[in-house]
Design a protein around this motif. Structure first.
Motif, PDB file in Angstrom:
ATOM      1  N   GLU A   1     -37.931 -57.903  30.645  1.00 53.30           N
ATOM      2  CA  GLU A   1     -39.380 -57.927  30.616  1.00 53.30           C
ATOM      3  C   GLU A   1     -39.923 -56.833  31.519  1.00 53.30           C
ATOM      4  N   LEU A   2     -41.103 -56.320  31.176  1.00 54.67           N
ATOM      5  CA  LEU A   2     -41.695 -55.286  32.002  1.00 54.67           C
ATOM      6  C   LEU A   2     -42.097 -55.875  33.346  1.00 54.67           C
TER       7      LEU A   2
ATOM      8  N   PRO B   1     -33.499 -49.820  28.268  1.00 52.66           N
ATOM      9  CA  PRO B   1     -34.838 -49.396  27.852  1.00 52.66           C
ATOM     10  C   PRO B   1     -35.325 -48.209  28.673  1.00 52.66           C
ATOM     11  N   VAL B   2     -36.141 -47.374  28.044  1.00 52.98           N
ATOM     12  CA  VAL B   2     -36.626 -46.151  28.673  1.00 52.98           C
ATOM     13  C   VAL B   2     -38.083 -46.297  29.093  1.00 52.98           C
ATOM     14  N   LEU B   3     -38.352 -45.890  30.331  1.00 50.36           N
ATOM     15  CA  LEU B   3     -39.710 -45.741  30.851  1.00 50.36           C
ATOM     16  C   LEU B   3     -39.953 -44.241  30.927  1.00 50.36           C
ATOM     17  N   LYS B   4     -40.805 -43.711  30.046  1.00 54.34           N
ATOM     18  CA  LYS B   4     -41.048 -42.265  29.995  1.00 54.34           C
ATOM     19  C   LYS B   4     -42.299 -41.920  30.776  1.00 54.34           C
ATOM     20  N   ALA B   5     -42.150 -40.989  31.719  1.00 50.60           N
ATOM     21  CA  ALA B   5     -43.265 -40.608  32.586  1.00 50.60           C
ATOM     22  C   ALA B   5     -43.951 -39.343  32.084  1.00 50.60           C
TER      23      ALA B   5
ATOM     24  N   ALA C   1     -41.759 -48.354  27.606  1.00 50.75           N
ATOM     25  CA  ALA C   1     -43.020 -48.296  28.348  1.00 50.75           C
ATOM     26  C   ALA C   1     -43.290 -46.851  28.719  1.00 50.75           C
ATOM     27  N   LEU C   2     -44.560 -46.559  29.022  1.00 52.50           N
ATOM     28  CA  LEU C   2     -44.951 -45.242  29.499  1.00 52.50           C
ATOM     29  C   LEU C   2     -45.457 -45.354  30.930  1.00 52.50           C
ATOM     30  N   LEU C   3     -45.215 -44.317  31.712  1.00 50.05           N
ATOM     31  CA  LEU C   3     -45.765 -44.217  33.058  1.00 50.05           C
ATOM     32  C   LEU C   3     -46.617 -42.965  33.121  1.00 50.05           C
ATOM     33  N   VAL C   4     -47.826 -43.099  33.643  1.00 52.44           N
ATOM     34  CA  VAL C   4     -48.705 -41.941  33.811  1.00 52.44           C
ATOM     35  C   VAL C   4     -48.914 -41.709  35.298  1.00 52.44           C
ATOM     36  N   ASP C   5     -48.643 -40.485  35.727  1.00 54.27           N
ATOM     37  CA  ASP C   5     -48.645 -40.107  37.132  1.00 54.27           C
ATOM     38  C   ASP C   5     -49.690 -39.017  37.358  1.00 54.27           C
TER      39      ASP C   5
ATOM     40  N   THR D   1     -50.089 -45.654  21.529  1.00 52.72           N
ATOM     41  CA  THR D   1     -49.269 -46.474  20.626  1.00 52.72           C
ATOM     42  C   THR D   1     -48.029 -46.977  21.356  1.00 52.72           C
ATOM     43  N   CYS D   2     -48.255 -47.575  22.496  1.00 49.38           N
ATOM     44  CA  CYS D   2     -47.199 -48.171  23.292  1.00 49.38           C
ATOM     45  C   CYS D   2     -47.818 -49.371  23.992  1.00 49.38           C
ATOM     46  N   GLU D   3     -47.113 -50.462  23.989  1.00 49.92           N
ATOM     47  CA  GLU D   3     -47.690 -51.715  24.478  1.00 49.92           C
ATOM     48  C   GLU D   3     -47.835 -51.758  25.990  1.00 49.92           C
ATOM     49  N   TYR D   4     -46.983 -51.020  26.700  1.00 45.36           N
ATOM     50  CA  TYR D   4     -46.945 -51.115  28.148  1.00 45.36           C
ATOM     51  C   TYR D   4     -47.269 -49.786  28.823  1.00 45.36           C
TER      52      TYR D   4
END
Length: 231
Positions: A10-11, A111-115, A142-146, A173-176
């Motif tokens: 889970e996220l 799972p990948v978290l792409k920043a 999930a995506l991370l925005v920095d 278009t990504c839930e997280y």
């Protein structure tokens, strides 16, 4: 880690990145973080040395996600590290293309978290990236925005563009969405109120110095974030 029905973790909601010692791994878990980031980018001030990585990973509580941060690393090496250290997530903080995520998927990576950084045309960059990932059946978890710094891949303390992210659920278009960039105990509530992210992430905002965490700041950050997110 708890898992979704599909088997993926889970996220998390409160991530502290740049853990470089056993002491900080234990202290940040006790402070309320539900994810800890281990930085494997050699040029980072928070680089985790390979000779202590296994011990630091073992010190992370079982109910806290272990996230490995990589920047433009060799795919095979990244997957090998993820498997060796039983990482729950792989965070890609470089210029990795969708094809890179496709290779990770084929090799059975977590799972990948792409920043992404809030640089020029960053929204369109994310939209195009996710469209390509969807076509390759390798969408990130999930995506991370920095924040943006042209000389760094993150960890600068620069804030992301909260205003531009306020409507992320309308175009992403990504839930997280994980919000990072300059978050501290004294501004994380305002950031959450402005963006309503799925999770928040900090490194410098809870540090005494790069790679050395302050348990008091971390506890305040986690408590404020938890209260603002209503969890």
């Amino acid at each position: 880690m708890n898992e979704t029905p599909g088997g993926s973790p889970e996220l998390f909601q409160r991530k502290i990145c740049g853990i470089t010692s056993i002491e900080d791994a234990e202290a940040m878990g006790a402070a309320g973080a539900d994810a800890l980031g281990l930085n494997f980018y050699p040029k980072s001030k928070r680089f985790l040395r390979s000779e202590i990585a296994a011990d630091v990973r073992q010190a992370i509580p079982s109910d806290v996600a272990a996230v490995g941060l990589f920047v433009n690393g060799d795919v095979v090496d990244v997957v090998s590290a993820a498997q060796r250290l039983s990482l729950d997530w792989i965070q890609l903080h470089g210029d990795e293309p969708p094809e890179y995520l496709a290779r990770l998927r084929r090799l059975g990576a977590p799972p990948v978290l792409k920043a992404f950084r809030c640089g020029p045309d960053w929204k369109q960059e994310i939209i195009d990236f996710l469209a390509s990932c969807a076509a390759l059946d390798c969408s990130p978890g999930a995506l991370l925005v920095d924040g943006f710094d042209q000389n760094s891949y993150g960890g600068t303390g620069q804030a992301a563009d909260w205003q531009a992210l306020a409507d992320w659920q309308d175009w992403l278009t990504c839930e997280y969405l994980v919000l990072a960039g300059g978050l501290r105990p004294d501004n994380v509530v305002a950031a959450i109120d402005a963006v309503h992210p799925s999770a928040v992430d900090t490194a410098s905002g809870v540090e005494i110095e790069p790679g050395r965490k302050d348990p008091s700041l971390a506890a305040r950050f986690c408590a404020n974030a938890q209260a603002a997110m209503g969890v």
